[in-house]
Design a protein around this motif. Structure first.
Motif, PDB file in Angstrom:
ATOM      1  N   ASP A  87       0.914  -1.080  -0.174  1.00 53.49           N
ATOM      2  CA  ASP A  87       0.045   0.234   0.015  1.00 53.49           C
ATOM      3  C   ASP A  87       1.053   0.828   0.155  1.00 53.49           C
ATOM      4  OD1 ASP A  87      -2.070  -1.580   0.185  1.00 53.49           O
ATOM      5  OD2 ASP A  87      -2.545  -1.264   2.218  1.00 53.49           O
ATOM      6  N   VAL A  88       2.363   0.963   0.657  1.00 56.24           N
ATOM      7  CA  VAL A  88       2.542   2.492   0.535  1.00 56.24           C
ATOM      8  C   VAL A  88       3.849   2.504  -1.003  1.00 56.24           C
ATOM      9  CG1 VAL A  88       5.178   3.583   1.584  1.00 56.24           C
ATOM     10  CG2 VAL A  88       3.316   1.807   2.943  1.00 56.24           C
ATOM     11  N   HIS A  89       3.670   1.842  -1.235  1.00 56.56           N
ATOM     12  CA  HIS A  89       4.466   2.195  -2.845  1.00 56.56           C
ATOM     13  C   HIS A  89       3.952   1.994  -3.819  1.00 56.56           C
ATOM     14  CE1 HIS A  89       4.896  -0.098  -6.570  1.00 56.56           C
ATOM     15  NE2 HIS A  89       6.249   0.487  -6.424  1.00 56.56           N
ATOM     16  N   ASP A  90       1.938   1.886  -3.476  1.00 54.74           N
ATOM     17  CA  ASP A  90       1.082   2.528  -4.538  1.00 54.74           C
ATOM     18  C   ASP A  90       0.573   3.963  -3.971  1.00 54.74           C
ATOM     19  OD1 ASP A  90       0.880   0.042  -5.642  1.00 54.74           O
ATOM     20  OD2 ASP A  90      -1.380  -0.123  -4.713  1.00 54.74           O
ATOM     21  N   PHE A  91       1.101   3.533  -3.014  1.00 52.77           N
ATOM     22  CA  PHE A  91       0.489   5.018  -2.447  1.00 52.77           C
ATOM     23  C   PHE A  91       1.408   6.671  -2.562  1.00 52.77           C
ATOM     24  CE2 PHE A  91       1.895   9.409   0.638  1.00 52.77           C
ATOM     25  CZ  PHE A  91       0.062   9.137   1.369  1.00 52.77           C
ATOM     26  N   TYR A  92       2.601   6.378  -2.804  1.00 56.91           N
ATOM     27  CA  TYR A  92       4.097   6.768  -4.032  1.00 56.91           C
ATOM     28  C   TYR A  92       3.553   7.086  -5.057  1.00 56.91           C
ATOM     29  CZ  TYR A  92       5.944   8.887   0.628  1.00 56.91           C
ATOM     30  OH  TYR A  92       6.198   8.850   2.210  1.00 56.91           O
ATOM     31  N   GLN A  93       2.709   5.953  -5.394  1.00 59.08           N
ATOM     32  CA  GLN A  93       3.112   5.706  -7.125  1.00 59.08           C
ATOM     33  C   GLN A  93       2.359   7.013  -7.637  1.00 59.08           C
ATOM     34  OE1 GLN A  93       4.312   3.691  -9.832  1.00 59.08           O
ATOM     35  NE2 GLN A  93       5.861   3.415  -8.553  1.00 59.08           N
ATOM     36  N   ASP A  94       1.431   7.280  -6.477  1.00 60.19           N
ATOM     37  CA  ASP A  94       0.518   8.302  -7.469  1.00 60.19           C
ATOM     38  C   ASP A  94       1.137   9.847  -7.036  1.00 60.19           C
ATOM     39  OD1 ASP A  94      -1.518   6.592  -8.491  1.00 60.19           O
ATOM     40  OD2 ASP A  94      -2.494   6.494  -6.229  1.00 60.19           O
ATOM     41  N   ILE A  95       2.333  10.127  -5.970  1.00 64.61           N
ATOM     42  CA  ILE A  95       2.759  11.352  -5.669  1.00 64.61           C
ATOM     43  C   ILE A  95       3.834  11.428  -6.744  1.00 64.61           C
ATOM     44  CG2 ILE A  95       3.875  12.893  -4.465  1.00 64.61           C
ATOM     45  CD1 ILE A  95       2.638  10.793  -2.414  1.00 64.61           C
ATOM     46  N   PRO A 126       6.234   8.315  -8.959  1.00 68.19           N
ATOM     47  CA  PRO A 126       6.077   7.493  -9.541  1.00 68.19           C
ATOM     48  C   PRO A 126       7.267   7.038  -9.299  1.00 68.19           C
ATOM     49  CG  PRO A 126       5.100   8.435 -11.008  1.00 68.19           C
ATOM     50  CD  PRO A 126       4.823   9.515  -9.542  1.00 68.19           C
ATOM     51  N   ALA A 127       8.249   7.720  -9.961  1.00 65.53           N
ATOM     52  CA  ALA A 127      10.347   7.551  -9.805  1.00 65.53           C
ATOM     53  C   ALA A 127      10.933   7.568  -8.454  1.00 65.53           C
ATOM     54  CB  ALA A 127      11.107   8.683 -10.613  1.00 65.53           C
ATOM     55  N   TYR A 128      10.162   7.687  -7.495  1.00 69.34           N
ATOM     56  CA  TYR A 128      11.206   7.721  -6.158  1.00 69.34           C
ATOM     57  C   TYR A 128      11.680   6.462  -6.004  1.00 69.34           C
ATOM     58  CZ  TYR A 128      11.684   9.536  -1.626  1.00 69.34           C
ATOM     59  OH  TYR A 128      12.623   9.462  -0.153  1.00 69.34           O
ATOM     60  N   VAL A 129      13.325   6.046  -5.834  1.00 70.99           N
ATOM     61  CA  VAL A 129      13.246   5.012  -5.989  1.00 70.99           C
ATOM     62  C   VAL A 129      12.966   3.963  -4.308  1.00 70.99           C
ATOM     63  CG1 VAL A 129      15.897   4.149  -5.537  1.00 70.99           C
ATOM     64  CG2 VAL A 129      15.179   6.387  -7.369  1.00 70.99           C
ATOM     65  N   TYR A 130      13.015   4.859  -3.781  1.00 71.68           N
ATOM     66  CA  TYR A 130      13.326   4.495  -2.581  1.00 71.68           C
ATOM     67  C   TYR A 130      11.972   3.508  -2.437  1.00 71.68           C
ATOM     68  CZ  TYR A 130      14.022   3.182   2.705  1.00 71.68           C
ATOM     69  OH  TYR A 130      14.204   2.732   3.940  1.00 71.68           O
ATOM     70  N   ILE A 131      10.104   3.687  -2.787  1.00 72.00           N
ATOM     71  CA  ILE A 131       9.177   3.404  -2.724  1.00 72.00           C
ATOM     72  C   ILE A 131       9.985   2.061  -3.641  1.00 72.00           C
ATOM     73  CG2 ILE A 131       8.648   4.814  -1.483  1.00 72.00           C
ATOM     74  CD1 ILE A 131       7.767   4.318  -4.801  1.00 72.00           C
ATOM     75  N   ASN A 132      10.100   1.839  -4.447  1.00 70.66           N
ATOM     76  CA  ASN A 132      10.757   1.100  -5.557  1.00 70.66           C
ATOM     77  C   ASN A 132      11.976  -0.007  -5.530  1.00 70.66           C
ATOM     78  OD1 ASN A 132       8.638   1.828  -7.406  1.00 70.66           O
ATOM     79  ND2 ASN A 132       9.872   3.343  -7.816  1.00 70.66           N
TER      80      ASN A 132
END
Length: 400
Positions: free
Chosen positions: A168-176, A178-184
């Protein structure tokens, strides 16, 4: 049908012209690779003009599900999809489910295959420190969807809850961002640690304690999972947890934003579902109420963001208010690398600004200024268009 037949085969010469050839159609079966090959042979020359496999292969495929407690064990279990789950089919390969929990493993045959899955995705690896790992096993038939289902019979509740929360945290940041390395990247998560009343982040790993000592299992409280994950994000941004309780406060903010609740760790004390361990809806003042205890002090900056979000909701559609609250928070941290609470408040106004000039305010200045004022932070002064009235001095002589 099987056997051979004499047919007329239209053959394209160019984009607009066809040639008609008299052909024999013959069929040939093969085991490796599996196929029934329809072959069209020129009846006059014996030239093979066209061949294709008439066997329609069906991949292994299906869906995923898990019995999840959202947002805490207090609400009980509900069935949700398990996005990004790793699925393996013996002899065919491994694939990951998509964001909706659907999966496909390509296959060029018709035999059933043994399916295995554990609570692992590209973004989280859940490890049960106190027993067998949550594992699904089943049999898939090509062309017949198989549900890979995690229940209490094949996995612990904290395993399923932590798995879903991190994704869910990953998906949350995908909307803000998406290229943010830490959550990928992968976040290892240890659950059911043989202790009680705590959870922690260390060395790019999140850790959750078993129930005991009058406390619930912290892996069964999604807000706690969000909080611990955010410590990793803060460390990535700042190289540490900052000062003035910034690390704790921002972890609470992510929990607030994702659960929609001001209470942090609701249900932390076993079966006490009306309260938790902190609350971002508070009247704490900066800096007079700071006492040096980082969990306490972090509530002040969390209070600013919570109050501003509530003000935004009072005048905007909920989705728009949430989008503004989330983006000003995230990008303020990423762009400013702030280490003090007043710096974070200022960075939030900067991110809300739309013309590079804070002197004339920002689009949602009033909401953010209410949040700031509630906790004794300064709002950036609005200077543009300010007229100062005063009583002019009378004429006087300047000494030469």
């Amino acid at each position: 049908g099987s056997g051979s037949a004499l047919l007329v085969l239209p053959m394209p010469i160019d984009e607009t012209t066809l040639d008609y050839r008299l052909v024999w159609r013959v069929r040939v079966w093969t085991d490796e690779p599996l196929g029934q090959w329809a072959t069209y042979v020129d009846a006059h020359t014996g030239e093979i003009l066209w061949r294709f496999n008439e066997v329609c292969f069906l991949d292994y495929s299906g869906s995923t599900s898990g019995r999840v407690q959202r947002p805490t064990y207090c609400e009980g279990q509900q069935t949700e999809t398990m996005p990004y789950l790793r699925i393996s089919v013996a002899g065919a390969g491994t694939a990951y489910a998509d964001a909706a929990g659907n999966w496909t493993v390509p296959y060029s045959g018709s035999d059933p295959g043994q399916v295995t899955a554990d609570l692992y995705s590209p973004f989280v690896d859940v490890y049960n420190t106190n027993g067998l790992q949550g594992t699904f096993t089943g049999t898939a038939t090509p062309g017949t969807p198989l549900e890979v289902a995690f229940t209490d019979l094949n996995s612990q509740r904290d395993e399923k809850d932590v798995y879903r929360s991190v994704n869910d945290v990953h998906d949350f940041y995908q909307d803000i961002d998406p290229a943010y390395v830490y959550i990928n990247q992968m976040m290892p998560a240890n659950v059911s640690i043989a202790s009680s009343c705590n959870a922690y982040y260390v060395g790019h790993t999140i850790n959750f304690y078993a129930a005991g000592g009058a406390c619930a299992n912290t892996g069964e409280i999604m807000g706690v999972v969000h909080h611990e994950f955010c410590h990793g994000i803060t460390e990535e941004i700042l190289g540490g947890q900052g000062t003035q309780g910034i690390g704790e406060g921002n972890s609470d903010i992510l929990s607030n934003l994702m659960t929609g609740e001001s209470i942090i760790g609701r249900g932390f004390y076993a079966n006490v579902c009306s309260s938790g361990i902190r609350n971002s809806e508070n009247t704490l003042q900066y800096p007079t109420d700071m006492n040096g205890q980082i969990h306490h002090d972090g509530q002040i900056i969390a209070g600013f963001h919570w109050d501003a979000w509530q003000e935004l909701q009072a005048t905007l559609p909920p989705a728009e208010a949430e989008n503004i609250a989330i983006n000003t928070w995230h990008w303020g941290r990423v762009h400013s690398h702030l280490t003090t609470q007043p710096d974070q408040v200022l960075a939030t106004f900067v991110e809300d600004d739309d013309d590079g000039n804070l002197d004339n305010g920002t689009p949602h200045y009033d909401a953010f200024c209410v949040g700031a004022s509630n906790h004794s932070y300064n709002c950036p002064p609005i200077l543009t268009g300010v007229f100062i009235t005063h009583e002019p001095l009378g004429s006087r002589t300047i000494p030469g």
